[in-house]
Design an enzyme around this catalytic site. Structure first.
Site, PDB file in Angstrom:
ATOM      1  N   HIS A 197       0.813  -1.224   0.000  1.00 39.09           N
ATOM      2  CA  HIS A 197       0.000   0.000   0.000  1.00 39.09           C
ATOM      3  C   HIS A 197       0.850   1.278   0.000  1.00 39.09           C
ATOM      4  O   HIS A 197       1.207   1.794   1.045  1.00 39.09           O
ATOM      5  CB  HIS A 197      -0.908  -0.032   1.240  1.00 39.09           C
ATOM      6  N   ASP A 204       0.727   2.598   3.821  1.00 39.08           N
ATOM      7  CA  ASP A 204      -0.140   3.658   3.302  1.00 39.08           C
ATOM      8  C   ASP A 204       0.679   4.943   3.133  1.00 39.08           C
ATOM      9  O   ASP A 204       0.234   6.030   3.503  1.00 39.08           O
ATOM     10  CB  ASP A 204      -1.352   3.899   4.219  1.00 39.08           C
ATOM     11  N   ASN A 207      -4.943   6.434  -7.028  1.00 36.99           N
ATOM     12  CA  ASN A 207      -5.434   7.828  -6.960  1.00 36.99           C
ATOM     13  C   ASN A 207      -4.374   8.842  -7.398  1.00 36.99           C
ATOM     14  O   ASN A 207      -4.021   9.753  -6.668  1.00 36.99           O
ATOM     15  CB  ASN A 207      -5.983   8.153  -5.562  1.00 36.99           C
ATOM     16  N   HIS A 245       2.653  14.233   1.285  1.00 36.34           N
ATOM     17  CA  HIS A 245       2.237  15.584   0.884  1.00 36.34           C
ATOM     18  C   HIS A 245       3.386  16.478   1.322  1.00 36.34           C
ATOM     19  O   HIS A 245       4.047  16.186   2.324  1.00 36.34           O
ATOM     20  CB  HIS A 245       0.957  15.996   1.600  1.00 36.34           C
TER      21      HIS A 245
END
Ligand code: NCD
Ligand code: ZN
Ligand code: ZN
Length: 427
Positions: A55, A295, A89, A299
């Site tokens: 992930h 995960d 995404n 950012h």
């Protein structure tokens, strides 16, 4: 044989002073004494299987200011991960054959670790699953909104599982119920508001829904980043075709702890209470958790360093996951057996790669570790483009050497290969 590697090798659940023989990137022999012309002797340092991270969000294409396949993969291998599976995404999203094709090319050009891809499934492309299946290693479904998520309506779950079961590949769920999230929406000023907006009940409802739908289905179902006691309770003793993952941030951090600048810890699902955190960690320890997944959702500092309600959700983690948990093993909080199960064997099984185990026939992917070499995690020493970590200053044990398919990709903590060494693991 092409090379041999000697050290205290983790084989069948125990450490043995042994040599691993490698040919064409595969482990072909494990013996007390082997000495090829190319022989690496690590003395009594530990040799463990490299990790598989099912992930990650490498942001490529479309958000290259946050990460790209090169920086993300350098971060991965520096933290002992030899193979990653990237989420859909991106911009454009990986929900068509063309976009998946492009992403395979990007990874082949830039990655230094082996990689696989998930196809995003939305309400609009369920009928295209057969075609997508040719280009991906699994499917990703968002049952609740998250950063740049591709929303999916739960009323289509049955149809989805029918289609996916024909592929034999896993379908991974972001399980927070969208209706429940909408019900709890409010202005968020800090982490405790974020927790109120995304309460455990939203995870619970969503997991319950997926579990009831998967009963009687052959689809291979994986629930991502389970974050609450409630979610955990539902999944304990789950059926054979269901697995679930836990992240380092949910099992090591809690909202009551002073967490520095709050928006840096904003993530979906949210970081919850110490009670949840401990339940998750204990579940890893007791063998209930199938997979530890990072995960990794980078950012930039600039994007995070804003008012809480407008900050994007997500934290980086691919480089720190294995090192943080190795340190916990060193301290006696976790066994090597549990560690290698959640980071290596089980993730490799979920996505069907021949990795995650030091045994004949598997890819020669392993890490060299000296438990005495304890280091503090410092953003400055990490390789993600985002330039920060939620685990600043935490003690950890990083691998000094990492082999992928028998090639030394990290030596003395430094990258040795160039962009494109990594391969798409195929479908
Ligand atoms: C992820 C991201 O930034 O891509 N964010 C997050 O908070 N986990 C999206 C996701 O996986 O939910
Ligand atoms: Zn998610
Ligand atoms: Zn994610």
């Amino acid at each position: 044989m092409d090379l041999s590697v000697e050290g205290k090798v983790y084989v069948n659940g125990v450490f043995e002073q042994a040599c691993i023989g490698v040919e064409n990137g595969k482990i072909v022999e494990i013996k007390k004494i082997l000495k090829e012309d190319e022989h690496f002797d690590f003395g009594n340092k530990l040799i463990l299987p490299a990790g598989v991270d099912v992930h990650v969000h490498f942001r490529d294409p479309g958000m290259l200011h946050k990460e790209d396949f090169y920086t993300g993969s350098v971060a991965a291998v520096s933290g002992g991960i030899s193979c990653v599976f990237d989420m859909p995404n991106t911009i454009p999203p990986a929900n068509s054959v063309e976009c998946l094709d492009d992403k395979i090319k990007i990874g082949n050009r830039k990655s230094v670790v082996d990689f696989g891809l998930y196809a995003g499934v939305t309400n609009d492309n369920i009928d295209k699953i057969e075609g997508l299946n040719e280009k991906c290693n699994g499917f990703k479904v968002y049952l609740g909104s998250s950063t740049l998520s591709l929303l999916f309506d739960k009323k289509n779950l049955h149809r989805l599982l029918d289609k996916v079961s024909l592929t034999g590949k896993p379908v991974l769920f972001h399980a927070e119920d969208e209706e429940c999230l909408i019900e709890h929406k409010m202005v968020e000023k800090n982490l405790s508001d974020h927790l109120s907006c995304r309460p455990a009940v939203c995870e619970e409802v969503s997991i319950k829904n997926v579990l009831s739908m998967s009963q009687g289905s052959n689809a291979k179902v994986h629930i991502c980043h389970v974050s609450s006691c409630e979610g955990l309770e539902l999944l304990k003793g789950h059926l054979g075709n269901v697995s679930f993952g836990v992240t380092p941030h949910h099992s090591l951090l809690n909202v009551e702890k002073k967490l520095g600048f709050q928006s840096f810890y904003k993530v979906n699902p949210p970081i919850r209470t110490s009670f949840d955190k401990e339940a998750l960690f204990n579940a890893i320890n007791n063998g209930f958790v199938d997979i530890l997944e990072s995960d990794h959702a980078p950012h930039t500092m600039e994007e995070k360093n804003v008012d809480f309600d407008v900050a994007p959700s997500g934290v980086p983690g691919v480089e720190t996951m294995y090192p943080l948990f190795l340190y916990l093993v060193k301290k006696g909080f976790l066994s090597f057996q549990r560690l290698t199960s959640v980071l290596c064997t089980r993730p490799a099984e979920l996505v069907g790669v021949s990795k995650g185990c030091i045994d004949k026939g598997f890819d020669a992917d392993f890490i060299v570790v000296d438990l005495k070499e304890e280091r503090r995690i410092r953003s400055d020493n990490l390789h993600s483009k985002c330039g920060w970590t939620p685990f600043e200053d935490w003690p950890a044990v990083f691998p000094s050497c990492v082999f992928i398919r028998g090639e030394k990709v990290i030596d003395d903590y430094e990258i040795q290969v160039s962009k494109g060494f990594g391969r798409f693991v195929g479908v």
